[in-house]
Write an enzyme that holds these catalytic residues in place. Structure first.
Site, PDB file in Angstrom:
ATOM      1  N   HIS A 131       5.600   6.392  11.456  1.00 31.67           N
ATOM      2  CA  HIS A 131       4.565   6.181  10.159  1.00 31.67           C
ATOM      3  C   HIS A 131       3.777   7.346  10.261  1.00 31.67           C
ATOM      4  CE1 HIS A 131       3.489   4.927   5.976  1.00 31.67           C
ATOM      5  NE2 HIS A 131       2.508   3.869   6.942  1.00 31.67           N
ATOM      6  N   ARG A 176       0.777  -1.167  -0.239  1.00 28.75           N
ATOM      7  CA  ARG A 176      -0.185  -0.398   0.137  1.00 28.75           C
ATOM      8  C   ARG A 176       1.070   1.123   0.010  1.00 28.75           C
ATOM      9  NH1 ARG A 176      -3.422  -2.681   2.166  1.00 28.75           N
ATOM     10  NH2 ARG A 176      -1.414  -4.053   3.250  1.00 28.75           N
ATOM     11  N   THR A 177       1.876   1.382   1.503  1.00 33.52           N
ATOM     12  CA  THR A 177       2.735   2.863   0.949  1.00 33.52           C
ATOM     13  C   THR A 177       3.363   2.501  -1.222  1.00 33.52           C
ATOM     14  OG1 THR A 177       2.449   2.073   3.288  1.00 33.52           O
ATOM     15  CG2 THR A 177       3.932   3.965   3.091  1.00 33.52           C
ATOM     16  N   ARG A 185      11.426   3.806   3.719  1.00 28.50           N
ATOM     17  CA  ARG A 185      10.979   2.853   4.894  1.00 28.50           C
ATOM     18  C   ARG A 185      12.104   2.048   4.815  1.00 28.50           C
ATOM     19  NH1 ARG A 185       5.751  -0.590   4.829  1.00 28.50           N
ATOM     20  NH2 ARG A 185       4.801   1.877   5.474  1.00 28.50           N
TER      21      ARG A 185
END
Ligand code: NCD
Length: 309
Positions: A137, A59-60, A109
């Site tokens: 996050h 997703r990210t 990330r």
């Protein structure tokens, strides 16, 4: 205010309430744009962004990539599994090599807490933290609050329960900072072994009973058990976890109001949420994903305004 008070987005801890207001106002505008037939704006045509993912993500990573493309930035993608990191290269060397190729913004990330902060102090680019270990996050917390504001009109004064593995969750810590800045009330719920001891110092309460916290809250943000970050056993079995902290229709039907269900994904269906809850009208899980693109467009756009040329 039309400018962020920070040059990098490392954590919500570094933001002010006005920064969140500005990001939301900008995201409102981008959300309208991405719902048009032509979803793209030329705003960042002269900006190059590198997405450095040293940890798995679906997703990210896709959300950042789409946000960047819709702003017309040039992008390069890097994932640790296919890179020279495996050959022993340091984080700074990797980043500086990428920067030599004239990159303006790095989205990163990383499995280690503090990695984004470290990078921001050592390389000459704007850094956006897309998750550093169990620390922060920030874009997830922004999209979570943005989704609450969209659903309930405001975040101020709302009662938010954060349920599950708080100890290993960067989503929990960033949410706590973001929700507190906006004046929400927060209660954490989950097995005591998964609640960090320092947490009450952040001004949030703990409730051990799932039923009680659900009776109390307007919104339940449900988190995944982060097995990959556990080196010891924190609870006897997944079955017992689900019995005590899993949310199903029966529990929701027993309370007298329609609370909003959120989850950052990926969902462990049948563990923290049953499918009928995850797919119900009460759940805004896919709205969160949609809002993620608008929020990330806003953050990237605002940080790009800080780049000195
Ligand atoms: C979260 C993450 O990676 O921290 N997911 C996400 O970014 N959408 C939560 C999780 O992995 O459980």
């Amino acid at each position: 205010m039309n400018k962020l008070s920070v040059d990098n987005l490392i954590g919500i801890k570094n933001l002010k309430k006005q920064d969140i207001d500005l990001i939301f106002k900008t995201a409102d505008h981008f959300k309208e744009i991405i719902n048009r037939p032509i979803k793209k704006v030329p705003s960042l045509r002269d900006i190059t962004i590198a997405n450095l993912f040293f940890e798995n993500s679906t997703r990210t990573r896709l959300s950042f990539e789409l946000a960047e493309k819709r702003l017309s930035a040039d992008i390069v993608n890097f994932s640790a599994a296919q890179s020279s990191v495996k050959k022993g290269e340091t984080l700074i060397d990797t980043a500086n090599n990428i920067l030599s190729m004239k990159v303006d913004i790095i989205v990163m990330r990383h499995p280690n807490e503090g990695a984004a902060d470290f990078l921001s102090k050592n390389v000459d680019a704007r850094i956006i933290n897309a998750g550093d270990g169990a620390h922060e996050h920030p874009t997830q917390a922004l999209l979570d609050s943005f989704s609450i504001r969209e659903k309930l009109g405001t975040v101020k004064g709302k009662k938010i329960a954060i349920i599950g593995d708080i100890l290993h969750s960067r989503v929990a810590l960033s949410n706590i900072f973001a929700l507190k800045l906006q004046g929400a009330e927060i209660k954490l719920c989950g097995p005591k072994t998964l609640i960090p001891k320092y947490i009450t110092k952040l001004g949030v309460a703990y409730e051990s009973s799932l039923e009680k916290v659900l009776e109390w809250c307007d919104v339940a943000n449900v988190l995944r058990v982060q097995h990959e970050r556990m080196d010891i056993k924190y609870f006897p079995s997944v079955r017992e976890y689900t019995q005590l902290y899993g949310i199903n229709k029966k529990i929701l039907n027993a309370i007298n109001k329609d609370i909003v269900i959120m989850h950052p994904g990926p969902i462990n269906r049948g563990v923290e949420l049953t499918s009928d809850v995850a797919d119900s009208k009460q759940a805004i899980i896919l709205n969160q994903v949609e809002n993620g693109v608008a929020i990330r467009m806003a953050v990237i756009y605002l940080l790009a305004q800080q780049i000195k040329r």
